[in-house]
Scaffold this motif. Structure first.
Motif, PDB file in Angstrom:
ATOM      1  N   LYS B 240       0.841  -1.209   0.000  1.00 29.20           N
ATOM      2  CA  LYS B 240       0.000   0.000   0.000  1.00 29.20           C
ATOM      3  C   LYS B 240       0.874   1.257   0.000  1.00 29.20           C
ATOM      4  O   LYS B 240       0.640   2.187  -0.778  1.00 29.20           O
ATOM      5  N   MET B 243       2.463   1.763  -3.470  1.00 32.95           N
ATOM      6  CA  MET B 243       1.560   2.317  -4.494  1.00 32.95           C
ATOM      7  C   MET B 243       1.235   3.784  -4.199  1.00 32.95           C
ATOM      8  O   MET B 243       1.240   4.625  -5.097  1.00 32.95           O
ATOM      9  N   ASN B 247       2.162   6.958  -6.679  1.00 32.49           N
ATOM     10  CA  ASN B 247       1.138   7.901  -7.149  1.00 32.49           C
ATOM     11  C   ASN B 247       1.461   9.324  -6.715  1.00 32.49           C
ATOM     12  O   ASN B 247       1.286  10.266  -7.485  1.00 32.49           O
ATOM     13  N   GLN B 248       1.935   9.471  -5.487  1.00 37.21           N
ATOM     14  CA  GLN B 248       2.203  10.830  -5.001  1.00 37.21           C
ATOM     15  C   GLN B 248       3.372  11.461  -5.750  1.00 37.21           C
ATOM     16  O   GLN B 248       3.357  12.660  -6.043  1.00 37.21           O
ATOM     17  N   HIS B 250       4.129  10.897  -8.870  1.00 40.91           N
ATOM     18  CA  HIS B 250       3.616  11.350 -10.176  1.00 40.91           C
ATOM     19  C   HIS B 250       2.647  12.532 -10.012  1.00 40.91           C
ATOM     20  O   HIS B 250       2.542  13.374 -10.911  1.00 40.91           O
ATOM     21  N   ILE B 271      -2.124   0.158 -13.595  1.00 42.51           N
ATOM     22  CA  ILE B 271      -2.540   0.548 -12.231  1.00 42.51           C
ATOM     23  C   ILE B 271      -3.954   0.048 -11.955  1.00 42.51           C
ATOM     24  O   ILE B 271      -4.236  -0.542 -10.902  1.00 42.51           O
ATOM     25  N   GLU B 272      -4.835   0.265 -12.910  1.00 38.62           N
ATOM     26  CA  GLU B 272      -6.228  -0.154 -12.703  1.00 38.62           C
ATOM     27  C   GLU B 272      -6.334  -1.678 -12.625  1.00 38.62           C
ATOM     28  O   GLU B 272      -7.109  -2.211 -11.831  1.00 38.62           O
ATOM     29  N   HIS B 275      -5.217  -2.769  -9.111  1.00 39.07           N
ATOM     30  CA  HIS B 275      -6.260  -2.553  -8.097  1.00 39.07           C
ATOM     31  C   HIS B 275      -7.417  -3.533  -8.282  1.00 39.07           C
ATOM     32  O   HIS B 275      -7.956  -4.058  -7.315  1.00 39.07           O
ATOM     33  N   TYR B 288       2.233  -1.843  -7.608  1.00 39.59           N
ATOM     34  CA  TYR B 288       2.947  -1.237  -8.738  1.00 39.59           C
ATOM     35  C   TYR B 288       3.788  -0.088  -8.224  1.00 39.59           C
ATOM     36  O   TYR B 288       3.458   0.525  -7.199  1.00 39.59           O
TER      37      TYR B 288
END
Lengths: 325, 325
Positions: B240, B243, B247-248, B250, B271-272, B275, B288
């Motif tokens: 967690k 990931m 994301n942060q 990017h 990514i999708e 999840h 990822y």
């Protein structure tokens, strides 16, 4: 029988609304600021018939009958009836047939619900002769609908009161203040978006550690700055804040867990094209902004519309022509 | 004549390094944490020949001669010579022929410079019999190269000293601590990236209002938490944070002005998919992470490799097989 028809415009935020502090009252965690588009091209239209002979309320959205038992619709109706002119008398007990239509794609991140609820609430207020500011009522339908109540440049104050009475929209400058301002809407996709704004922003409030910082520390200064830019008709300053705020909003969506993606590779090509064009011109001539969808809204001044529209048509020839508003 | 060859591994950060507080010394604004991959599949290899008869220093990168007059290369060389074993004597005056190679795409956001400079510095340190920690020297070549000096899970402490002596890497846990951990590298594109990490992070430090908040308020807690997860071999917690931090990072790139985009629509599909797969499994089985490029690194445990690799091959069949490391 009484019939009233009203229309309301789309508004495109330049400082974005993202995140509620109260889900039911639709109270935002930050101020936002938008430009209301002309109703000549894109608008929502609501027709309401009230009749003592209708047995039930009914509701049609874009020609298809939908459930009237919709919380947001009913919140608007309840609030507007509280403010109804006492002279309405029995009209308040008549059942309503409400038809609501957009002349552009619904739920594709083109502010359809904002225009839709603004049209609904302003038409209801005409029906019941409501006076005074109705933006707080439109807000109960869709937060950003409050901004579509006014033309020109509109600020939605987040407000401080727990009941939301001060979470209203106010006009910063009329459309005639900056008549050269234009918007080009580039429809990248008219598919319905994968994540609704409502669920996306809820998830962002729950999980994005950057969102709180944005709302508290960044947005207040941006709103002040962009109001100054609008008042001075300083396009460069207006454009830079608009682009930065669009990017930051999508950054928050990406910082959400799981992340929400609203832009796609075409959206990103448009962003890169705008920066390349501005670099080439040696001046910020065009600003992009993206709501919760892949479609671009370009802000620019009248003089630059022809050149930019030609460039867009050259680079994205397969699309239908960009629409001018 | 003396010849030394060394190899160094790639490392993939799970808490990302993004932003320098000192461009010349390559001192970061936040700690970062990575997992060093096995050198069996992806590595950088450096061969150095030193000879009293070479008239000049020369340097080849992936078989092509490049300019030796490269600031980062020279910074590494200067620093390592300061620490050279005094017994080297005349060897310190001999000119060098340096050949550096990666067995994977260069500058595609696959940590090629990290492995490259780690191989260079460790080979130079072998040549000159340097003792002690050399991660601060590798850092002068490419910041994250300091993490490729060690195997297993490695933390790069940002340090506090102005000279950067304490901005070094240290091993948190060896590779044998969590032997089930695997990485799948999904090469979405082996094109060179459009924005170098160096220029991208410089622009982020200058323009992203969210970056400072991330570095100061968010990363310290994340590093502590992920170290705890690694020590306890808690894959769910590790995944967690990995990931969220990808994301942060990017998100910060998007909040940069003009924005830098490293991921594309295929990256987002991955990514999708991750999840959706984790949701379907009812457990976080795969994580990822994306560096400054579109290519995905998936962290997962040995038991899940076959199923996930099959799924990836099914959904992205046009690619060559994912590589296991």
């Amino acid at each position: 029988m009484k019939t009233v028809t009203g229309i309301a415009p789309v508004n495109i935020a330049v400082v974005k609304y993202w995140g509620k502090r109260d889900e039911d009252l639709i109270l935002p965690i930050n101020d936002s600021l938008s430009c209301t588009l002309s109703t000549d091209f894109m608008c929502a239209k609501t027709t309401i018939m009230a009749s003592p002979t209708f047995p039930t309320h009914r509701f049609w959205l874009n020609g298809k009958e939908s459930d009237f038992n919709n919380e947001r619709l009913n919140n608007c109706l309840t609030e507007i009836r509280k403010r109804a002119n006492p002279k309405c008398g029995d009209l308040l007990n008549w059942k309503l047939h409400i038809c609501s239509e957009n002349n552009f794609p619904t739920a594709a991140g083109l502010a359809s619900s904002a225009a839709g609820y603004a049209a609904l609430v302003s038409t209801l207020s005409a029906l019941y002769n409501v006076e005074g500011d109705i933006s707080a009522i439109a807000r109960r339908g869709s937060g950003s609908a409050c901004r579509s109540i006014y033309g020109g440049f509109v600020r939605w104050n987040k407000g401080a009161k727990p009941g939301g009475e001060d979470s209203i929209a106010c006009q910063i400058a009329s459309a005639s203040h900056w008549p050269e301002m234009r918007v080009l809407i580039l429809v990248v996709s008219d598919d319905q978006k994968k994540y609704s704004s409502t669920s996306g922003m809820k998830q962002s409030v729950l999980t994005s550690e950057l969102l709180k910082h944005r709302a508290e520390k960044i947005v207040p200064g941006r709103v002040d700055e962009i109001i100054k830019a609008i008042k001075l008709k300083n396009f460069e300053a207006f454009a830079k804040i608009t682009m930065q705020d669009s990017n930051q909003f999508h950054a928050i969506c990406l910082d959400t867990y799981p992340p929400c993606f609203y832009m796609n590779d075409v959206s990103r090509m448009i962003i890169e094209l705008v920066h390349a064009y501005n670099d080439y011109q040696g001046a910020t001539k065009v600003a992009y902004t993206f709501d919760a969808g892949p479609n671009a809204c370009l802000y620019l001044l009248q003089n630059d519309v022809d050149e930019v529209a030609s460039l867009i048509n050259d680079i994205f020839p397969s699309n239908t022509n960009p629409k001018k508003h």
